[in-house]
Scaffold this motif. Structure first.
Motif, PDB file in Angstrom:
ATOM      1  N   PRO A  74       0.649  -1.323  -0.025  1.00  0.00           N
ATOM      2  CA  PRO A  74      -0.092   0.067  -0.149  1.00  0.00           C
ATOM      3  C   PRO A  74       1.031   1.399  -0.056  1.00  0.00           C
ATOM      4  O   PRO A  74       0.548   2.324  -0.579  1.00  0.00           O
ATOM      5  CB  PRO A  74      -0.828  -0.111   1.494  1.00  0.00           C
ATOM      6  CG  PRO A  74      -0.904  -1.599   1.461  1.00  0.00           C
ATOM      7  CD  PRO A  74       0.289  -2.305   0.947  1.00  0.00           C
ATOM      8  N   LYS A  75       2.123   1.226   0.742  1.00  0.00           N
ATOM      9  CA  LYS A  75       2.756   2.566   0.978  1.00  0.00           C
ATOM     10  C   LYS A  75       3.448   2.820  -0.631  1.00  0.00           C
ATOM     11  O   LYS A  75       3.523   3.972  -1.140  1.00  0.00           O
ATOM     12  CB  LYS A  75       3.992   2.232   1.838  1.00  0.00           C
ATOM     13  CG  LYS A  75       4.794   3.442   2.094  1.00  0.00           C
ATOM     14  CD  LYS A  75       3.884   4.260   3.037  1.00  0.00           C
ATOM     15  CE  LYS A  75       4.658   5.416   3.462  1.00  0.00           C
ATOM     16  NZ  LYS A  75       3.878   6.557   4.345  1.00  0.00           N
ATOM     17  N   ASP A  76       3.736   1.664  -1.427  1.00  0.00           N
ATOM     18  CA  ASP A  76       4.250   1.633  -2.928  1.00  0.00           C
ATOM     19  C   ASP A  76       3.123   2.680  -3.609  1.00  0.00           C
ATOM     20  O   ASP A  76       3.458   3.500  -4.388  1.00  0.00           O
ATOM     21  CB  ASP A  76       4.523   0.605  -3.380  1.00  0.00           C
ATOM     22  CG  ASP A  76       5.699   0.074  -2.524  1.00  0.00           C
ATOM     23  OD1 ASP A  76       6.460   0.638  -2.183  1.00  0.00           O
ATOM     24  OD2 ASP A  76       5.751  -1.293  -2.571  1.00  0.00           O
ATOM     25  N   ILE A  77       1.684   2.006  -3.488  1.00  0.00           N
ATOM     26  CA  ILE A  77       0.852   2.619  -4.216  1.00  0.00           C
ATOM     27  C   ILE A  77       0.632   4.126  -3.980  1.00  0.00           C
ATOM     28  O   ILE A  77       0.194   4.954  -4.853  1.00  0.00           O
ATOM     29  CB  ILE A  77      -0.618   1.702  -4.051  1.00  0.00           C
ATOM     30  CG1 ILE A  77      -0.203   0.536  -4.831  1.00  0.00           C
ATOM     31  CG2 ILE A  77      -1.909   2.643  -4.545  1.00  0.00           C
ATOM     32  CD1 ILE A  77      -1.463  -0.474  -4.383  1.00  0.00           C
ATOM     33  N   GLN A  78       0.497   4.456  -2.539  1.00  0.00           N
ATOM     34  CA  GLN A  78       0.464   5.775  -2.134  1.00  0.00           C
ATOM     35  C   GLN A  78       1.516   6.614  -2.914  1.00  0.00           C
ATOM     36  O   GLN A  78       1.249   7.858  -3.221  1.00  0.00           O
ATOM     37  CB  GLN A  78       0.725   5.752  -0.721  1.00  0.00           C
ATOM     38  CG  GLN A  78       0.592   7.272  -0.148  1.00  0.00           C
ATOM     39  CD  GLN A  78       0.977   7.346   1.470  1.00  0.00           C
ATOM     40  OE1 GLN A  78       1.363   6.127   2.085  1.00  0.00           O
ATOM     41  NE2 GLN A  78       0.625   8.432   2.139  1.00  0.00           N
ATOM     42  N   ILE A 119       7.850   2.334 -14.890  1.00  0.00           N
ATOM     43  CA  ILE A 119       7.404   3.555 -13.956  1.00  0.00           C
ATOM     44  C   ILE A 119       7.411   3.163 -12.515  1.00  0.00           C
ATOM     45  O   ILE A 119       7.797   3.804 -11.687  1.00  0.00           O
ATOM     46  CB  ILE A 119       6.127   4.287 -14.405  1.00  0.00           C
ATOM     47  CG1 ILE A 119       6.443   4.976 -15.890  1.00  0.00           C
ATOM     48  CG2 ILE A 119       5.687   5.140 -13.437  1.00  0.00           C
ATOM     49  CD1 ILE A 119       5.324   5.372 -16.475  1.00  0.00           C
ATOM     50  N   ILE A 120       6.645   1.921 -12.501  1.00  0.00           N
ATOM     51  CA  ILE A 120       6.376   1.355 -11.028  1.00  0.00           C
ATOM     52  C   ILE A 120       8.112   1.112 -10.427  1.00  0.00           C
ATOM     53  O   ILE A 120       8.126   1.283  -9.148  1.00  0.00           O
ATOM     54  CB  ILE A 120       5.626   0.102 -11.067  1.00  0.00           C
ATOM     55  CG1 ILE A 120       4.220   0.637 -11.691  1.00  0.00           C
ATOM     56  CG2 ILE A 120       5.560  -0.510  -9.680  1.00  0.00           C
ATOM     57  CD1 ILE A 120       3.351  -0.658 -11.880  1.00  0.00           C
ATOM     58  N   ASN A 121       8.809   0.519 -11.210  1.00  0.00           N
ATOM     59  CA  ASN A 121      10.111   0.079 -10.634  1.00  0.00           C
ATOM     60  C   ASN A 121      10.925   1.277 -10.176  1.00  0.00           C
ATOM     61  O   ASN A 121      11.771   1.136  -9.234  1.00  0.00           O
ATOM     62  CB  ASN A 121      10.905  -0.602 -11.560  1.00  0.00           C
ATOM     63  CG  ASN A 121      10.507  -2.262 -11.699  1.00  0.00           C
ATOM     64  OD1 ASN A 121       9.722  -2.752 -10.902  1.00  0.00           O
ATOM     65  ND2 ASN A 121      10.754  -2.568 -12.976  1.00  0.00           N
ATOM     66  N   GLU A 122      10.675   2.609 -11.005  1.00  0.00           N
ATOM     67  CA  GLU A 122      11.562   3.495 -10.506  1.00  0.00           C
ATOM     68  C   GLU A 122      11.071   4.106  -9.211  1.00  0.00           C
ATOM     69  O   GLU A 122      11.800   4.520  -8.315  1.00  0.00           O
ATOM     70  CB  GLU A 122      11.238   4.840 -11.576  1.00  0.00           C
ATOM     71  CG  GLU A 122      11.784   4.739 -12.760  1.00  0.00           C
ATOM     72  CD  GLU A 122      11.639   5.802 -13.644  1.00  0.00           C
ATOM     73  OE1 GLU A 122      11.301   7.186 -13.145  1.00  0.00           O
ATOM     74  OE2 GLU A 122      11.519   5.777 -14.915  1.00  0.00           O
ATOM     75  N   TYR A 123       9.932   4.116  -8.718  1.00  0.00           N
ATOM     76  CA  TYR A 123       9.530   4.144  -7.398  1.00  0.00           C
ATOM     77  C   TYR A 123       9.590   3.367  -6.400  1.00  0.00           C
ATOM     78  O   TYR A 123      10.288   3.721  -5.394  1.00  0.00           O
ATOM     79  CB  TYR A 123       7.812   4.302  -7.284  1.00  0.00           C
ATOM     80  CG  TYR A 123       7.499   5.764  -8.109  1.00  0.00           C
ATOM     81  CD1 TYR A 123       7.091   6.835  -7.307  1.00  0.00           C
ATOM     82  CD2 TYR A 123       6.920   5.852  -9.069  1.00  0.00           C
ATOM     83  CE1 TYR A 123       6.863   8.000  -7.931  1.00  0.00           C
ATOM     84  CE2 TYR A 123       6.326   6.961  -9.864  1.00  0.00           C
ATOM     85  CZ  TYR A 123       6.146   8.211  -9.213  1.00  0.00           C
ATOM     86  OH  TYR A 123       5.837   9.495  -9.384  1.00  0.00           O
ATOM     87  N   ILE A 124       9.695   2.063  -6.849  1.00  0.00           N
ATOM     88  CA  ILE A 124      10.108   0.927  -5.649  1.00  0.00           C
ATOM     89  C   ILE A 124      11.738   1.134  -5.690  1.00  0.00           C
ATOM     90  O   ILE A 124      11.931   0.657  -4.436  1.00  0.00           O
ATOM     91  CB  ILE A 124       9.645  -0.165  -6.453  1.00  0.00           C
ATOM     92  CG1 ILE A 124       8.255  -0.153  -6.272  1.00  0.00           C
ATOM     93  CG2 ILE A 124      10.114  -1.454  -5.347  1.00  0.00           C
ATOM     94  CD1 ILE A 124       7.518  -1.525  -6.666  1.00  0.00           C
ATOM     95  N   SER A 125      12.368   1.282  -6.595  1.00  0.00           N
ATOM     96  CA  SER A 125      13.805   1.135  -6.405  1.00  0.00           C
ATOM     97  C   SER A 125      14.284   2.476  -5.516  1.00  0.00           C
ATOM     98  O   SER A 125      15.449   2.304  -4.929  1.00  0.00           O
ATOM     99  CB  SER A 125      14.547   1.022  -7.713  1.00  0.00           C
ATOM    100  OG  SER A 125      14.382   2.254  -8.394  1.00  0.00           O
ATOM    101  N   ASN A 126      13.470   3.509  -5.209  1.00  0.00           N
ATOM    102  CA  ASN A 126      13.990   4.670  -4.515  1.00  0.00           C
ATOM    103  C   ASN A 126      13.924   4.479  -3.160  1.00  0.00           C
ATOM    104  O   ASN A 126      13.201   3.914  -2.340  1.00  0.00           O
ATOM    105  CB  ASN A 126      13.378   5.986  -5.008  1.00  0.00           C
ATOM    106  CG  ASN A 126      13.803   6.160  -6.441  1.00  0.00           C
ATOM    107  OD1 ASN A 126      14.931   5.949  -6.846  1.00  0.00           O
ATOM    108  ND2 ASN A 126      13.140   7.100  -7.112  1.00  0.00           N
TER     109      ASN A 126
END
Length: 65
Positions: free
Chosen positions: A10-14, A58-65
């Motif tokens: 959920p935090k990733d989706i946020q 795009i999802i991987n950019e947010y998750i890898s940070n």
């Protein structure tokens, strides 16, 4: 080799959508119903990408940070 998580939370989706964490939990439950998963099973990045229409890169950019 850089390890990228397979599951989304959920935090990733946020972070990705700019919505609340509660919205992220609700969306994960909707995705589980859509894919016929049990409540204890995880949602993968690929499943989230397919359901939301957001590209995996795009999802991987947010998750890898």
């Amino acid at each position: 080799m850089k390890i990228i998580r397979a599951c989304i939370y959920p935090k990733d989706i946020q972070c990705i959508t700019g919505r609340s964490e509660r919205y992220g939990r609700k969306l994960l439950n909707e995705i589980k119903v859509h894919f016929g998963k049990e409540p204890h099973q995880f949602i993968t990045i690929n499943e989230f990408s397919e359901y939301s229409g957001i590209e995996i890169d795009i999802i991987n950019e947010y998750i890898s940070n």
